[in-house]
Design a protein around this motif. Structure first.
Motif, PDB file in Angstrom:
ATOM      1  N   SER A  31       0.708  -1.289  -0.034  1.00 55.58           N
ATOM      2  CA  SER A  31       0.046   0.180   0.015  1.00 55.58           C
ATOM      3  C   SER A  31       0.841   1.200   0.037  1.00 55.58           C
ATOM      4  O   SER A  31       0.412   2.295  -0.697  1.00 55.58           O
ATOM      5  N   ALA A 242      -0.851  -3.382  -7.528  1.00 50.76           N
ATOM      6  CA  ALA A 242      -1.133  -3.585  -6.182  1.00 50.76           C
ATOM      7  C   ALA A 242      -1.054  -5.205  -5.640  1.00 50.76           C
ATOM      8  O   ALA A 242      -1.410  -6.036  -6.535  1.00 50.76           O
ATOM      9  N   SER A 246      -6.919  -4.870  -0.736  1.00 52.35           N
ATOM     10  CA  SER A 246      -6.890  -3.942   0.405  1.00 52.35           C
ATOM     11  C   SER A 246      -5.522  -2.997   0.285  1.00 52.35           C
ATOM     12  O   SER A 246      -5.810  -1.947   0.609  1.00 52.35           O
ATOM     13  N   SER A 247      -4.536  -3.414  -0.337  1.00 46.79           N
ATOM     14  CA  SER A 247      -3.451  -2.562  -0.868  1.00 46.79           C
ATOM     15  C   SER A 247      -3.827  -1.481  -1.699  1.00 46.79           C
ATOM     16  O   SER A 247      -3.260  -0.376  -1.490  1.00 46.79           O
ATOM     17  N   ARG A 250      -6.045   1.116   0.358  1.00 49.30           N
ATOM     18  CA  ARG A 250      -5.412   1.701   1.135  1.00 49.30           C
ATOM     19  C   ARG A 250      -4.385   2.628   0.587  1.00 49.30           C
ATOM     20  O   ARG A 250      -4.139   3.818   0.918  1.00 49.30           O
ATOM     21  N   GLY A 251      -3.807   2.202  -0.411  1.00 50.02           N
ATOM     22  CA  GLY A 251      -2.846   2.966  -1.199  1.00 50.02           C
ATOM     23  C   GLY A 251      -3.333   4.394  -1.795  1.00 50.02           C
ATOM     24  O   GLY A 251      -2.690   5.312  -1.604  1.00 50.02           O
TER      25      GLY A 251
END
Length: 458
Positions: A31, A242, A246-247, A250-251
């Protein structure tokens, strides 16, 4: 340092093929790399040099350009980033080709290449302005532009997408430290904000967050940036690279927060330049000229940070444009069965050719922000198709991508050719209704549904 990082990044490859490794970093970005890669794309020449150029005339409100960019990234983080990563595709046109038809894929490639070539060219212009101010005995704006293109092309050529991500980690740190220290020192030289405001010429709302550029333009910036963040290849490719959904999410959220403040910092340089250089013929040099009035150590580091901003944006965009050409054109229509060694060779040749093409365009461009905003307007059609694909697949029909993007291209060409249609302050205000009406019309008249995977229909 950047070349060293680019060379090191070649050791991280997992050997999954040229497209996965060279253009998508083996889909391994955590992220924080997603965040700095996104910030690097956003905080380029337009967000620093271009904002200062605009602030020279309009004041602090020019910084709303970056606020709009940050808002776009945050919106994508909350809405589409995870779903884009879930697709496990390589390019936006690949989505159109897989789910719609080949015509949609081809026209999508054409439009995306146009968009990214324009953005990339602007980074060279900004880099040339910095070098000509930093070392005027060695560089003119033109020769500085050429030198910038050569260096950035080499970083992209050597390091690939992992190189872009890791060099942006360095770039973003240098950018923020450099411009923050430079802004503080340039204001301190005036004795603080009070003295600065007393010196400013009248007639311009220098510290009004909106009035300088106008509410209509601020709204246009937010609409354009939220739009392009969903569909420009150079931006969404970060989500594709990514590590997981989730990465990606969030990133993008973290990247948006990083992007938000830098425009207001850079706008301060333009305001200072309005006092120091009131008759400046080329406002694009406003920021580096102010910096050159500071102590050598501060000026050198600040200008290094500004030049890093051009690098951070351009490397990702060069690779994004090359991905389009190799993945969507070469491997689909020219040479389907291609060896890995030949694929790598073709990929790097394309990087070189795109670098040359964007350099030729850069030498002719004037007005950084204006040119960028017009180019990004074309992303509206892509965003409409992407959002319907992700969130309303039942309305997607086979020919929708082709007609929506084709109509968007024709509209933007008409905006330039026929001034009579300019009934709004910016083409983005017409681009959205035109794209929506076109997509929904095709949805109504076309009986053939798009081939949307079942997992997207849930």
């Amino acid at each position: 340092m950047l070349f060293a990082v680019a060379i090191y990044s070649t050791r991280i490859s997992e050997g999954e093929g040229v497209i996965e490794d060279y253009f998508l970093a083996s889909r391994g970005f955590p992220s924080y790399i997603v965040a700095v890669m996104l910030a690097g794309i956003a905080v380029g020449g337009a967000s620093t040099i271009g904002v200062a150029e605009s602030a020279f005339r309009a004041g602090i409100s020019a910084g709303m350009y970056n606020a709009a960019w940050g808002a776009g990234a945050i919106v994508v983080g909350f809405t589409a980033a995870a779903r884009l990563r879930e697709l496990t595709v390589t390019t936006i046109p690949e989505i159109f080709g897989n789910y719609y038809d080949d015509a949609g894929r081809i026209i999508a490639v054409i439009g995306q290449v146009i968009i990214q070539v324009v953005i990339t060219s602007l980074q060279y212009v900004a880099g040339g302005a910095i070098l000509s101010a930093l070392l005027p005995e060695l560089f003119t704006v033109t020769s500085g532009t050429i030198f910038t293109a050569v260096v950035l092309g080499l970083v992209a050529l050597i390091g690939g997408y992992w190189g872009a991500g890791l060099t942006n980690l360095v770039n973003v740190i240098v950018i923020y430290f450099g411009v923050t220290i430079g802004a503080i020192m340039s204001i301190r030289d005036f004795g603080g904000f009070t003295e600065l405001m007393a010196e400013l010429p009248g007639g311009t709302p220098w510290f009004d967050p909106v009035a300088g550029v106008g509410m209509a333009m601020v709204i246009a910036w937010f609409v354009v940036m939220i739009t392009q963040s969903h569909s420009v290849q150079g931006v969404v490719q970060i989500a594709f690279a990514a590590r997981d959904e989730s990465s990606a999410r969030r990133g993008f959220l973290l990247g948006g927060l990083i992007i938000l403040p830098v425009g207001f910092i850079c706008a301060l340089f333009g305001i200072v330049a309005a006092i120091q250089f009131p008759g400046l013929e080329d406002p694009a040099t406003a920021l580096p000229r102010v910096v050159m009035q500071l102590s050598p150590a501060v000026a050198g580091f600040t200008l290094a940070g500004l030049w890093a901003s051009s690098i951070s944006t351009t490397v990702g965009l060069l690779l994004g444009t090359s991905t389009l050409v190799v993945s969507d054109i070469w491997e689909n229509y020219i040479q389907r069965d291609i060896s890995q060694r030949r694929e790598e060779l073709i990929s790097k040749i394309v990087v070189v050719l795109i670098t040359i093409l964007t350099l030729l365009l850069a030498i002719t461009i004037e007005g950084i922000l204006d040119a960028l905003l017009l180019g990004l307007t074309l992303t509206t059609a892509y965003t409409v198709v992407v959002l319907f694909t992700l969130f309303a697949p039942s309305l997607c029909k086979k020919r929708a991508a082709f007609w929506t993007i084709g109509t968007g291209i024709l509209f933007l060409l008409s905006w330039f050719v026929f001034p009579a249609i300019r009934i709004v302050p910016h083409p983005i205000f017409l681009a959205w209704p035109i794209a929506l009406v076109t997509f929904l019309t095709v949805s109504f008249v076309d009986d053939t549904p798009a081939s949307i995977p079942e997992n997207l229909k849930k």
